[in-house]
Design a protein around this motif. Structure first.
Motif, PDB file in Angstrom:
ATOM      1  N   PRO A  68      39.435  29.769  43.155  1.00  0.00           N
ATOM      2  CA  PRO A  68      39.821  29.942  44.553  1.00  0.00           C
ATOM      3  C   PRO A  68      38.627  29.711  45.482  1.00  0.00           C
ATOM      4  O   PRO A  68      37.473  29.794  45.070  1.00  0.00           O
ATOM      5  CB  PRO A  68      40.289  31.400  44.616  1.00  0.00           C
ATOM      6  N   ALA A  69      38.933  29.435  46.760  1.00  0.00           N
ATOM      7  CA  ALA A  69      37.875  29.148  47.744  1.00  0.00           C
ATOM      8  C   ALA A  69      36.910  28.123  47.175  1.00  0.00           C
ATOM      9  O   ALA A  69      35.693  28.261  47.262  1.00  0.00           O
ATOM     10  CB  ALA A  69      37.143  30.421  48.158  1.00  0.00           C
ATOM     11  N   ALA A  70      37.465  27.065  46.610  1.00  0.00           N
ATOM     12  CA  ALA A  70      36.665  26.114  45.833  1.00  0.00           C
ATOM     13  C   ALA A  70      35.685  25.316  46.676  1.00  0.00           C
ATOM     14  O   ALA A  70      34.732  24.751  46.139  1.00  0.00           O
ATOM     15  CB  ALA A  70      37.585  25.161  45.076  1.00  0.00           C
ATOM     16  N   SER A  71      35.881  25.257  47.980  1.00  0.00           N
ATOM     17  CA  SER A  71      34.963  24.499  48.829  1.00  0.00           C
ATOM     18  C   SER A  71      33.758  25.324  49.270  1.00  0.00           C
ATOM     19  O   SER A  71      32.880  24.816  49.970  1.00  0.00           O
ATOM     20  CB  SER A  71      35.699  23.954  50.054  1.00  0.00           C
ATOM     21  N   SER A  72      33.711  26.605  48.869  1.00  0.00           N
ATOM     22  CA  SER A  72      32.536  27.421  49.174  1.00  0.00           C
ATOM     23  C   SER A  72      31.369  26.986  48.292  1.00  0.00           C
ATOM     24  O   SER A  72      31.539  26.239  47.335  1.00  0.00           O
ATOM     25  CB  SER A  72      32.850  28.897  48.914  1.00  0.00           C
ATOM     26  N   TYR A 114      34.016  38.272  42.544  1.00  0.00           N
ATOM     27  CA  TYR A 114      32.571  38.327  42.793  1.00  0.00           C
ATOM     28  C   TYR A 114      32.201  38.395  44.259  1.00  0.00           C
ATOM     29  O   TYR A 114      31.043  38.645  44.582  1.00  0.00           O
ATOM     30  CB  TYR A 114      31.883  37.107  42.178  1.00  0.00           C
ATOM     31  N   GLY A 115      33.143  38.214  45.177  1.00  0.00           N
ATOM     32  CA  GLY A 115      32.766  38.180  46.580  1.00  0.00           C
ATOM     33  C   GLY A 115      33.463  39.187  47.454  1.00  0.00           C
ATOM     34  O   GLY A 115      32.951  39.602  48.481  1.00  0.00           O
ATOM     35  N   ARG A 171      37.719  50.738  50.549  1.00  0.00           N
ATOM     36  CA  ARG A 171      38.445  51.479  49.505  1.00  0.00           C
ATOM     37  C   ARG A 171      38.509  50.675  48.211  1.00  0.00           C
ATOM     38  O   ARG A 171      38.828  51.221  47.166  1.00  0.00           O
ATOM     39  CB  ARG A 171      39.864  51.783  49.988  1.00  0.00           C
ATOM     40  N   SER A 172      38.223  49.381  48.276  1.00  0.00           N
ATOM     41  CA  SER A 172      38.339  48.531  47.100  1.00  0.00           C
ATOM     42  C   SER A 172      36.981  48.238  46.469  1.00  0.00           C
ATOM     43  O   SER A 172      36.860  47.334  45.673  1.00  0.00           O
ATOM     44  CB  SER A 172      39.027  47.211  47.476  1.00  0.00           C
ATOM     45  N   ARG A 173      35.965  49.006  46.799  1.00  0.00           N
ATOM     46  CA  ARG A 173      34.615  48.681  46.341  1.00  0.00           C
ATOM     47  C   ARG A 173      34.516  48.679  44.824  1.00  0.00           C
ATOM     48  O   ARG A 173      33.696  47.975  44.251  1.00  0.00           O
ATOM     49  CB  ARG A 173      33.602  49.670  46.918  1.00  0.00           C
ATOM     50  N   CYS A 174      35.355  49.473  44.144  1.00  0.00           N
ATOM     51  CA  CYS A 174      35.273  49.532  42.690  1.00  0.00           C
ATOM     52  C   CYS A 174      35.675  48.218  42.047  1.00  0.00           C
ATOM     53  O   CYS A 174      35.460  48.024  40.861  1.00  0.00           O
ATOM     54  CB  CYS A 174      36.163  50.669  42.171  1.00  0.00           C
ATOM     55  N   TRP A 175      36.284  47.292  42.787  1.00  0.00           N
ATOM     56  CA  TRP A 175      36.687  46.008  42.230  1.00  0.00           C
ATOM     57  C   TRP A 175      35.509  45.085  42.036  1.00  0.00           C
ATOM     58  O   TRP A 175      35.607  44.121  41.308  1.00  0.00           O
ATOM     59  CB  TRP A 175      37.705  45.331  43.163  1.00  0.00           C
ATOM     60  N   ARG A 176      34.400  45.302  42.693  1.00  0.00           N
ATOM     61  CA  ARG A 176      33.298  44.352  42.635  1.00  0.00           C
ATOM     62  C   ARG A 176      32.671  44.354  41.253  1.00  0.00           C
ATOM     63  O   ARG A 176      32.469  45.422  40.670  1.00  0.00           O
ATOM     64  CB  ARG A 176      32.242  44.673  43.681  1.00  0.00           C
ATOM     65  N   VAL A 202      37.836  36.245  46.562  1.00  0.00           N
ATOM     66  CA  VAL A 202      38.685  36.700  47.659  1.00  0.00           C
ATOM     67  C   VAL A 202      39.309  38.060  47.384  1.00  0.00           C
ATOM     68  O   VAL A 202      39.141  39.010  48.140  1.00  0.00           O
ATOM     69  CB  VAL A 202      39.793  35.660  47.966  1.00  0.00           C
ATOM     70  N   GLY A 203      40.065  38.183  46.275  1.00  0.00           N
ATOM     71  CA  GLY A 203      40.798  39.419  46.028  1.00  0.00           C
ATOM     72  C   GLY A 203      41.982  39.532  46.975  1.00  0.00           C
ATOM     73  O   GLY A 203      42.589  38.532  47.355  1.00  0.00           O
ATOM     74  N   GLY A 204      42.319  40.735  47.377  1.00  0.00           N
ATOM     75  CA  GLY A 204      43.385  40.927  48.345  1.00  0.00           C
ATOM     76  C   GLY A 204      44.770  40.720  47.764  1.00  0.00           C
ATOM     77  O   GLY A 204      45.002  40.789  46.555  1.00  0.00           O
ATOM     78  N   ALA A 205      45.720  40.435  48.661  1.00  0.00           N
ATOM     79  CA  ALA A 205      47.135  40.399  48.294  1.00  0.00           C
ATOM     80  C   ALA A 205      47.477  39.292  47.315  1.00  0.00           C
ATOM     81  O   ALA A 205      48.473  39.395  46.578  1.00  0.00           O
ATOM     82  CB  ALA A 205      47.982  40.256  49.560  1.00  0.00           C
ATOM     83  N   ASP A 206      46.699  38.213  47.298  1.00  0.00           N
ATOM     84  CA  ASP A 206      47.019  37.092  46.411  1.00  0.00           C
ATOM     85  C   ASP A 206      46.443  37.254  45.002  1.00  0.00           C
ATOM     86  O   ASP A 206      46.719  36.441  44.123  1.00  0.00           O
ATOM     87  CB  ASP A 206      46.493  35.778  47.010  1.00  0.00           C
ATOM     88  N   PHE A 207      45.681  38.304  44.782  1.00  0.00           N
ATOM     89  CA  PHE A 207      45.064  38.472  43.474  1.00  0.00           C
ATOM     90  C   PHE A 207      46.086  38.572  42.337  1.00  0.00           C
ATOM     91  O   PHE A 207      45.874  37.999  41.258  1.00  0.00           O
ATOM     92  CB  PHE A 207      44.135  39.679  43.471  1.00  0.00           C
ATOM     93  N   PRO A 208      47.218  39.297  42.525  1.00  0.00           N
ATOM     94  CA  PRO A 208      48.212  39.341  41.439  1.00  0.00           C
ATOM     95  C   PRO A 208      48.730  37.965  41.037  1.00  0.00           C
ATOM     96  O   PRO A 208      49.113  37.766  39.873  1.00  0.00           O
ATOM     97  CB  PRO A 208      49.331  40.217  42.020  1.00  0.00           C
TER      98      PRO A 208
END
Length: 234
Positions: free
Chosen positions: A130-134, A221-222, A229-234, A200-206
């Motif tokens: 995802p976000a492949a142009s970064s 990773y980003g 509240r989602s810091r544990c995902w990093r 990215v994470g967020g709603a599209d992660f599933p």
């Protein structure tokens, strides 16, 4: 003017890199919180100005850059003269400018650590990016190709499709125009990808999870769309 201590290198900075980690550090969303007074910056390139005791690999005048492999509470790179631990300093070839040398380490180490060091991707496997142009996304495309895997680049619209193919993406999926999961399943003949490498994470992660094969691996990773509240995902 700081004096270098044991295993420290003093660098006259010629260029700095600016990346997502710096932004997260400024906003107290990084893996560690600032202890004030705090510096800023992981990446720089410049000339060795002095070396501390027990430094054997570098000498005054060497052209070097820093690897983001230290605590930002101990070292930083935004400055005219900075200190860095010698384990995080490398010489770079003359073919690289200072700006180029300051820009490559964070992006390539981030992708390499996940795709090669941890996931050990191989020929015949698929990697969703995802976000492949970064900057890290482009590095991930190169590293996946180098390992023999097949990169599937995700981008929101088709505007960057041509550029991503030119950057080495075997497949490009425009997520606002196409069903990402269906496209990944089509590309992988219904098996799914083994690795998703997501900033990215967020709603599209599933959806990324749904596009993985059995025993697939998902990296975040980003945390671009995550809250405190989602810091544990990093």
């Amino acid at each position: 003017m700081p004096d270098p201590g044991p295993h420290e290198v003093r660098i006259e900075v010629k260029a700095i890199g600016i990346n997502r980690a710096d932004s997260m550090w400024r906003n107290d969303r990084y893996v560690e919180s600032p202890i004030f007074p705090a510096g800023l910056g992981y990446d720089c390139a410049g000339l060795v100005d002095a070396v501390g005791k027990d430094v054997t690999d570098f000498a005054v005048g060497d052209t070097v850059s820093t690897i983001p492999a230290f605590s930002l509470n101990k070292y930083f790179t935004y400055g005219e003269i900075i200190l860095a631990p010698d384990h995080a300093v490398v010489k770079h070839p003359k073919s690289l400018s200072f700006a180029e040398a300051a820009s490559v380490w964070m992006m390539f180490i981030t992708a390499y650590g996940a795709l090669v060091f941890d996931a050990d991707v191989k020929a015949g496997e698929f990697v969703i990016i995802p976000a492949a142009s970064s900057c890290v996304g482009l590095a991930a495309i190169q590293i996946a190709n180098h390992a023999g895997a097949t990169p599937i680049a995700l981008t929101r619209t088709s505007d960057k499709r041509k550029r991503l193919h030119e950057a080495g993406a075997a497949h490009v999926v425009a997520t606002q125009e196409q069903d990402m999961v269906a496209e990944v399943m089509r590309i992988t003949n219904g098996h799914g990808a083994r690795v998703a490498f997501d900033p990215v994470g967020g709603a599209d992660f599933p959806k990324l999870i749904a596009a993985l094969t059995n025993q697939g691996i998902a990296y975040i990773y980003g945390a671009l769309r995550m809250t405190r509240r989602s810091r544990c995902w990093r």
